[in-house]
Design an enzyme around this catalytic site. Structure first.
Site, PDB file in Angstrom:
ATOM      1  N   ARG A 262     -12.340 -12.172  13.903  1.00 26.64           N
ATOM      2  CA  ARG A 262     -13.643 -11.501  13.903  1.00 26.64           C
ATOM      3  C   ARG A 262     -14.700 -12.385  14.545  1.00 26.64           C
ATOM      4  O   ARG A 262     -14.501 -13.595  14.703  1.00 26.64           O
ATOM      5  CB  ARG A 262     -14.058 -11.093  12.486  1.00 26.64           C
ATOM      6  CG  ARG A 262     -14.064 -12.221  11.474  1.00 26.64           C
ATOM      7  CD  ARG A 262     -14.276 -11.675  10.053  1.00 26.64           C
ATOM      8  NE  ARG A 262     -14.050 -12.739   9.077  1.00 26.64           N
ATOM      9  CZ  ARG A 262     -13.896 -12.559   7.773  1.00 26.64           C
ATOM     10  NH1 ARG A 262     -13.937 -11.362   7.249  1.00 26.64           N
ATOM     11  NH2 ARG A 262     -13.695 -13.583   6.968  1.00 26.64           N
TER      12      ARG A 262
ATOM     13  N   TYR B 274      -7.550 -15.965  -4.913  1.00 29.71           N
ATOM     14  CA  TYR B 274      -8.386 -15.397  -3.846  1.00 29.71           C
ATOM     15  C   TYR B 274      -9.669 -14.872  -4.503  1.00 29.71           C
ATOM     16  O   TYR B 274      -9.894 -13.682  -4.609  1.00 29.71           O
ATOM     17  CB  TYR B 274      -7.597 -14.272  -3.174  1.00 29.71           C
ATOM     18  CG  TYR B 274      -8.148 -13.710  -1.879  1.00 29.71           C
ATOM     19  CD1 TYR B 274      -9.356 -14.112  -1.336  1.00 29.71           C
ATOM     20  CD2 TYR B 274      -7.418 -12.739  -1.188  1.00 29.71           C
ATOM     21  CE1 TYR B 274      -9.829 -13.567  -0.149  1.00 29.71           C
ATOM     22  CE2 TYR B 274      -7.870 -12.186  -0.005  1.00 29.71           C
ATOM     23  CZ  TYR B 274      -9.081 -12.605   0.500  1.00 29.71           C
ATOM     24  OH  TYR B 274      -9.543 -12.046   1.677  1.00 29.71           O
TER      25      TYR B 274
END
Ligand code: UDP
Length: 369
Positions: free
Chosen positions: A280, A348
């Site tokens: 990205r 996470y």
């Protein structure tokens, strides 16, 4: 030489919350970090008047009122709402997966039409009980979206095929049958005005911080400074990788100042094809509605972590979870050491979950706050 109640290893979010709460409880803390700055991976620095997220973009979001009120003591948050766009070979789609995405992909207009399309694709793929990220993705949004917006991106991000990744990773993203491009379902969202570094500095006000101190390289001397240690580094590194190394994904950033005021028209553009080498591009000024004459962009390249790299994402597949469990057992037996945060818990975690994890630890240590 001073003696402290707590030696906090790592000046990231977990360490800062713990230190702040310990101070409130009347305890003394020394915070150390091997880097030359506080704030861990949420560190931001000013370039051309723009707050640059040096270790990757962080958008604060939470549904916990307690967490939201907590962070608002240390910073004022702006009204930024994350709505990344996906660029698939020049085709632009809205994220997360919502009616705008479905309309662009299939021309469908109503939620019923979108659901029917997804059902049809799911049925054709023969998925009833999704067992991995690929099956989970197809069962949520169908094969077209999986092929164009998930497969390539996820392969680059994790360096593994979607069939070898846990389903929960894709469940982080909302799927919505409304025309709503907000990436998160959280009740509260924003970016601290003035950046995350200033926020963490405020949390650490009045607490002793020593930078450029590598705990693992000087453990005995540092342990002698305090009664207890709060360790927020990688759990496997703490134990000298004695059971083997856990896998992490690392990220390399290529950051550039450009002589234009608006490069891509959005803070986050995901390149979801497999061919573009980066995942990205972040245009930092858009996180704060910046009107500076220049702009700063960062291309993100994902890579398998190797010694010497910064670990970013734990790879929570079965193999690594098994190994982590063994490290967690060792950690549980370690007297007077608390393991917390994304790296020490191998989770996470989003920022709000890191804070909640620190809160629950604080509660155990100091009783109800
Ligand atoms: N993902 C995807 N396509 C996208 C964005 C995300 O397939 O355009 C998947 C990918 O597997 C990724 C996961 O969703 O790892 C979680 O994305 P998120 O944006 O939450 O990742 P983070 O912001 O933590 O890097």
């Amino acid at each position: 030489m001073n003696h402290y109640d707590y030696l906090i290893v790592g000046a990231g979010l977990y360490g800062a919350v713990f230190a702040q709460e310990a101070k409130k409880a009347g305890k003394t803390c020394l915070v150390i970090d091997k880097r030359s700055h506080v704030a861990g991976n949420i560190y931001t620095e000013e370039v051309e008047g723009i707050q640059v997220h040096r270790y990757g973009a962080h958008i604060f979001h939470t549904s916990s009122k307690a967490v939201w009120q907590y962070v608002n003591q240390f910073a004022e948050f702006n009204r930024y709402t994350n709505s990344p766009v996906a660029n698939y070979h020049g085709e632009i789609y809205n994220l997360p997966f919502n009616m705008n995405t479905f309309n662009k992909m299939w021309g469908v207009v109503t939620p019923a039409e979108a659901k029917a399309k997804i059902e049809e694709q799911k049925r054709e793929a023969g998925i009833t009980d999704p067992k991995n990220l690929e099956e989970q993705a197809i069962s949520l949004v169908g094969t077209d979206i999986y092929e164009k917006l998930i497969k390539g991106y996820t392969g680059k991000q994790w360096g593994r095929p979607c069939t070898e990744l846990p389903a929960f990773i894709i469940k982080r993203l909302p799927v919505r049958f409304t025309y709503d491009n907000n990436y998160f379902n959280a009740l509260y969202q924003g970016i601290p005005n003035g950046g995350y570094t200033a926020m963490v500095e405020k949390m650490l006000e009045g607490i002793e911080v020593r930078l450029n101190v590598d705990y693992l390289a000087d453990r005995e001397n540092l342990n002698a400074l305090a009664d207890k240690v709060v360790y927020t580094g990688p759990v496997d590194a703490y134990f000298g990788y004695r059971l083997g190394a856990l896998q992490y994904r690392s990220v390399r950033f290529e950051t550039e100042v450009l002589d234009t005021d608006n490069y891509q028209g959005n803070a986050v553009v995901n390149y979801t094809d497999a061919e573009t080498p980066y995942t990205r591009i972040i245009e930092h000024k858009h996180f704060a509605f910046g009107t500076q004459p220049k702009t700063v962009i960062s291309r993100e390249y994902s890579a398998e972590w190797k010694p010497g790299d910064e670990p970013y994402y734990p790879v929570n597949d079965e193999k690594n979870q098994e190994l982590y469990k063994k490290y967690a057992e060792l950690a549980g037996k370690e007297e007077n050491v608390i393991f917390g945060g994304r790296l020490a818990e191998y989770r996470y975690y989003d920022m709000d979950k890191v804070i909640e994890s620190a809160f629950s630890c604080v509660k155990k240590e100091f009783g109800n706050e």
